[in-house]
Scaffold this motif. Structure first.
Motif, PDB file in Angstrom:
ATOM      1  N   MET A  19       0.873  -1.167   0.000  1.00 52.04           N
ATOM      2  CA  MET A  19       0.000   0.000   0.000  1.00 52.04           C
ATOM      3  C   MET A  19       0.911   1.218   0.000  1.00 52.04           C
ATOM      4  O   MET A  19       1.616   1.486   0.971  1.00 52.04           O
ATOM      5  N   ALA A  20       0.910   1.940  -1.124  1.00 54.75           N
ATOM      6  CA  ALA A  20       1.946   2.947  -1.376  1.00 54.75           C
ATOM      7  C   ALA A  20       2.013   4.030  -0.316  1.00 54.75           C
ATOM      8  O   ALA A  20       3.080   4.564  -0.031  1.00 54.75           O
ATOM      9  N   GLN A  21       0.864   4.395   0.304  1.00 58.58           N
ATOM     10  CA  GLN A  21       0.883   5.515   1.246  1.00 58.58           C
ATOM     11  C   GLN A  21       1.427   5.133   2.622  1.00 58.58           C
ATOM     12  O   GLN A  21       1.587   5.994   3.476  1.00 58.58           O
TER      13      GLN A  21
ATOM     14  N   SER B 261       7.269   0.532   0.416  1.00 55.85           N
ATOM     15  CA  SER B 261       6.422  -0.362  -0.373  1.00 55.85           C
ATOM     16  C   SER B 261       6.566  -0.083  -1.863  1.00 55.85           C
ATOM     17  O   SER B 261       6.722  -1.008  -2.672  1.00 55.85           O
ATOM     18  N   ALA B 262       6.533   1.196  -2.259  1.00 56.35           N
ATOM     19  CA  ALA B 262       6.653   1.551  -3.672  1.00 56.35           C
ATOM     20  C   ALA B 262       8.028   1.178  -4.216  1.00 56.35           C
ATOM     21  O   ALA B 262       8.164   0.793  -5.385  1.00 56.35           O
TER      22      ALA B 262
ATOM     23  N   GLU C  57       8.111   9.282 -13.428  1.00 54.90           N
ATOM     24  CA  GLU C  57       6.793   8.795 -13.038  1.00 54.90           C
ATOM     25  C   GLU C  57       6.684   7.334 -13.431  1.00 54.90           C
ATOM     26  O   GLU C  57       7.222   6.927 -14.457  1.00 54.90           O
ATOM     27  N   PRO C  58       5.973   6.521 -12.618  1.00 56.16           N
ATOM     28  CA  PRO C  58       5.385   6.849 -11.310  1.00 56.16           C
ATOM     29  C   PRO C  58       6.455   6.874 -10.232  1.00 56.16           C
ATOM     30  O   PRO C  58       7.615   6.504 -10.478  1.00 56.16           O
TER      31      PRO C  58
ATOM     32  N   GLU D  53      11.212  15.355  -6.779  1.00 56.89           N
ATOM     33  CA  GLU D  53      12.291  14.867  -7.631  1.00 56.89           C
ATOM     34  C   GLU D  53      13.620  15.393  -7.099  1.00 56.89           C
ATOM     35  O   GLU D  53      13.777  16.601  -6.905  1.00 56.89           O
ATOM     36  N   ILE D  54      14.550  14.485  -6.865  1.00 60.84           N
ATOM     37  CA  ILE D  54      15.877  14.836  -6.356  1.00 60.84           C
ATOM     38  C   ILE D  54      16.852  14.894  -7.528  1.00 60.84           C
ATOM     39  O   ILE D  54      17.004  13.920  -8.259  1.00 60.84           O
ATOM     40  N   ASP D  55      17.494  16.030  -7.706  1.00 61.66           N
ATOM     41  CA  ASP D  55      18.440  16.227  -8.808  1.00 61.66           C
ATOM     42  C   ASP D  55      17.853  15.774 -10.146  1.00 61.66           C
ATOM     43  O   ASP D  55      18.423  14.930 -10.856  1.00 61.66           O
TER      44      ASP D  55
END
Length: 818
Positions: free
Chosen positions: A9-11, A92-93, A408-409, A811-813
């Motif tokens: 569960m991504a959240q 999880s993601a 993305e994603p 987004e990092i760098d």
């Protein structure tokens, strides 16, 4: 025993304790894929830790273990933790990145109509009527199925209204894994054949059945039943009779879905290493022998300098140590050519992973890698997460390419930094190869003292009679298209390019024409009122595509962002005028002009429209490599990796495409692309020539690319970056918010800016700056308005840890801030 489980569960970012039933204790291990209760739902999860006790009261038990082997190694779990921490994404993601499609499943909601109700359609909205009709037509449907049917509309709000009225019920469901083994029924003979056996009173039936037994007697192994029937003319009833009579045995046998089954190793000519190659291979083999992989190696080699041969020799070295190699390429389009070279050397030890494979092919390849049946994995960025038991070598070829950054994603991660971290975890040597490494990569390599190897000479890969010398980098001519217009030439082809095309066609050589734009025209507008036809969801200009079907041409407008399409109108939608015109040039227009100007030439187009099929890239490349076309026209997918000996001309239709975007890497991106596409010419003793057509001939990115001078470009670009404080002299975090309400999007972005400033002031990060909020360059995508905020500083990500960032994309760098 108890298990810490990360549920799918991504959240959620926390692990939950579950009891391991006694009958599962021998099977449950770190990395096991399990099914667990979670509230009123049942979810999938991965075990990340085992312990003998827990502080949780009334702990629930694991329902099932879904695979007899762990689906993730401890090294993969460690990498997922690092990606999660460095990208501010749920664990999880990040774990899901490493599982093949179809194996990992998310909980869903099943919707169904309440039977026997009489629904008054007059009370329903149009969308509610469509939902009811869909459920009546297909029966109960899951949320993801409804999402697929009702894209770009808020069907969930309408569904909730229908549920409140009691017309639709719902329940939580967990679909079983879609990925599973494929089996085929096979038969093998059990009893000897005697001349006097009677298989049927009917002579024809007896003859068929006897032919089956005689056929199976000749086979060395069990044979698929459809093949037996095809070879003997028997019927399935005959096979079943012979089984029941004890003459043969029918069993289920696994069928491996191998995406490379149509390829076979090809004989290669003996390759003599150059002195530079030999020295680099010796040095890297020595590093592999020491097991000291604390830092990556940067291999900076011009186009055609033999980097792939170095990868092949090092792969051979690690295979001799019973370890594995992962070879990453930036584009699926590059995979076939790379695969063939590795297949020629290592045969069935080679496997491929990419998104164009079927779920079954990816699942079977994934299992064979896990079992060390495949020891050389080739593919784009997702291949990094292949379950190699002991990877010793990770190569990122064309490491400068932006496709190595997943935007993305979520998680938004950089494959280079992830691979370097994975190399440390697995004790693997990471090699970054490119003719045009990014400014940041080279600067970091120098600053951190990475081993840096240089290849500045081309190698001979294609012999030409009477020419033994290694090919040189091709000369580049810059054509000022402003001067062409002054001279009266209004064609998209300069006079020099027209003349050069005529010469190579006369000599039966080949050319590549490059334009990083698709379609026949880049925008369509009304000359009466100035109205421009744009995507209603993205507000981007629609691109004209001409589709030919059964001899008829169909003009269609398409959005290259959300894929919205419509027909080309005959009248202006705003004023009703008849003067609809289209301007700009894409690859379709270039091909049309080539066919008009050189009717004797055969042209081939290679872009996103022509390469949609599963093996389309391979088919297009093979057709051009076999000289079934004289001129190849395409976008950036042909700018890298192509090695065709008879290509002696490369023409860049418009070299300054993308140069003027408001992005700090626009010049670097232009230089890299031009250098790479120029490198497709002159790969053999035939030599070659390159022509850059441009309206900005004095731009340093274009001039440096024309001279193949990476060092000059680096020296100039690094000064600009330092003056502006952009990477590599700072780190960059991009925060993006999307909402269909433009006022809410702007207001939320302003609130976040205030929050960020407060967090910076509280923590005392005086060197961290905020830019924005501002609308993104592409302000609306798929109906949602986009706002962004940039953070720049020594370590801006520290500011965001443990902060409320729901609904924000981080987004990092990133490689682009557009």
């Amino acid at each position: 025993m108890y298990a810490e489980v990360i549920v799918n569960m991504a959240q959620l970012n926390s692990a939950f304790d579950y009891a391991i039933p006694s009958e599962m204790e021998g099977a449950a291990s770190i990395g096991s894929l399990v099914e667990v209760p979670f509230g009123k739902q049942t979810l999938q999860g991965v075990i990340i830790h085992l312990r003998s006790e827990t502080t949780v009261e009334n702990v629930k038990a694991i329902h099932a273990i879904l695979d007899t082997q762990p689906v993730l190694s401890q090294q993969q779990i460690a990498l997922a933790r690092w990606i999660s921490d460095s990208t501010l994404t749920s664990l999880s993601a990040c774990l899901e990145l490493m599982l093949p499609p179809g194996l990992s499943q998310h909980a869903d909601t099943l919707y169904q109509l309440v039977p026997g109700l009489q629904i008054n359609s007059e009370e329903l909205s149009g969308l509610q009527k469509r939902i009811i009709s869909k459920l009546e037509e297909r029966g109960p449907l899951r949320g993801r199925q409804l999402q697929h049917s009702f894209k770009h509309v808020n069907w969930k709000a309408s569904m909730q209204s229908l549920q409140r009225r009691g017309w639709i019920t719902h329940q939580a469901v967990l679909p079983p894994p879609k990925a599973r083994q494929k089996t085929t029924q096979v038969a093998r003979s059990l009893a000897p054949i005697h001349a006097d056996i009677q298989l049927s009173k009917n002579v024809a039936v007896h003859t068929r059945r006897m032919s089956v037994l005689q056929f199976l007697k000749q086979q060395e192994q069990a044979t698929e039943i459809p093949w037996i029937i095809a070879q003997t003319g028997a019927k399935r009833e005959d096979i079943l009779y012979l089984q029941s009579s004890g003459y043969l045995e029918i069993v289920d046998q696994e069928t491996i879905r191998d995406p490379l089954h149509h390829l076979s190793p090809q004989a290669e000519s003996t390759i003599t290493l150059t002195e530079q190659q030999d020295q680099i291979i010796s040095a890297l083999q020595s590093r592999l022998a020491t097991d000291e992989f604390s830092e990556p190696v940067l291999l900076h080699g011009i186009t055609g300098s033999g980097k792939t041969e170095i990868y092949l020799r090092l792969t051979e070295h690690v295979l001799q140590q019973n370890r594995q190699a992962i070879i990453l390429v930036p584009e699926i389009s590059l995979t076939p050519q790379t695969i063939q070279r590795f297949l020629n050397r290592f045969g069935d030890q080679v496997g491929v992973i990419h998104s164009r494979l079927s779920p079954g092919e990816r699942y079977d390849t994934w299992r064979r890698i896990r079992n060390a049946e495949i020891n050389v994995v080739v593919g784009p960025r997702s291949a990094l997460f292949a379950p190699c038991p002991a990877p010793a070598l990770i190569v990122i070829d064309e490491c400068h390419d932006e496709s190595f950054y997943q935007r993305e994603p979520a998680p938004a991660y950089d494959t280079l930094t992830a691979a370097i971290q994975y190399g440390k975890i697995c004790q693997s040597q990471v090699i970054l190869g490119s003719a045009t490494p990014t400014i940041t990569t080279l600067y970091q390599a120098k600053k951190e003292n990475w081993p840096l190897f240089t290849l500045d000479k081309r190698v001979t890969t294609h012999q030409v009679a009477g020419m033994d010398a290694a090919p040189e980098l091709p000369p580049v001519e810059i054509v000022d298209m402003r001067q062409e217009l002054k001279a009266g030439n209004r064609s998209i082809f300069s006079r020099s390019l027209q003349e050069s095309l005529s010469k190579i066609l006369a000599k039966h050589e080949q050319a590549i024409l490059f334009l990083n734009r698709r379609g026949a025209a880049t925008y369509v507008f009304c000359r009466d009122c100035g109205f421009v036809l744009k995507c209603p969801r993205c507000n981007l200009s629609l691109t004209l595509h001409i589709q030919s079907t059964a001899g008829h041409k169909n003009a269609q407008l398409q959005c290259h962002s959300c894929h919205y399409t419509r027909q080309l109108p005959s009248k202006c939608p705003q004023c009703g005028g008849n003067h609809i015109r289209h301007y700009g040039t894409g690859t379709e227009k270039v091909q049309e002009m080539v066919q008009s100007m050189f009717p004797q030439a055969t042209s081939l187009r290679w872009d996103a429209e022509t390469a949609k099929g599963k093996n389309a890239h391979e088919l297009l490349m093979n057709r051009f490599a076999n000289h079934q076309a004289d001129i190849l026209i395409g976008t950036q997918m042909l700018a890298k990796g192509l090695d065709i000996p008879s290509v002696t001309l490369v023409g860049v239709i418009l070299a300054d495409v993308g140069l003027n975007f408001p992005d700090y890497r626009s010049s670097e991106r232009t230089f890299q692309l031009l250098t790479q596409v120029a490198g497709r010419a002159g790969r053999s003793g035939l030599g070659g020539k390159v022509i850059f057509q441009t309206f900005q001939p004095d731009e340093y990115a274009i001039k440096c690319a024309a001279k193949h001078d990476y060092q000059q470009f680096y020296n100039q670009e690094i000064q600009y970056r330092q003056q502006l404080g952009y990477p590599p002299f700072s780190r960059l975090v991009r925060l993006e918010y999307r909402n269909r309400d433009p006022q809410l999007a702007a207001h939320t972005a302003e609130q976040m800016k205030n929050n960020l400033q407060g967090w910076i002031d509280t923590a005392g990060y005086q060197e961290t700056s905020i830019t924005g909020p501002t609308p993104c360059y592409f302000q609306r995508i798929n109906g949602a308005y986009r706002w962004q905020i940039l953070l720049m500083g020594p370590d801006p990500i520290r500011i965001l840890h443990e902060k409320p960032l729901q609904d924000w994309k981080i987004e990092i760098d990133p490689p682009s801030i557009l």
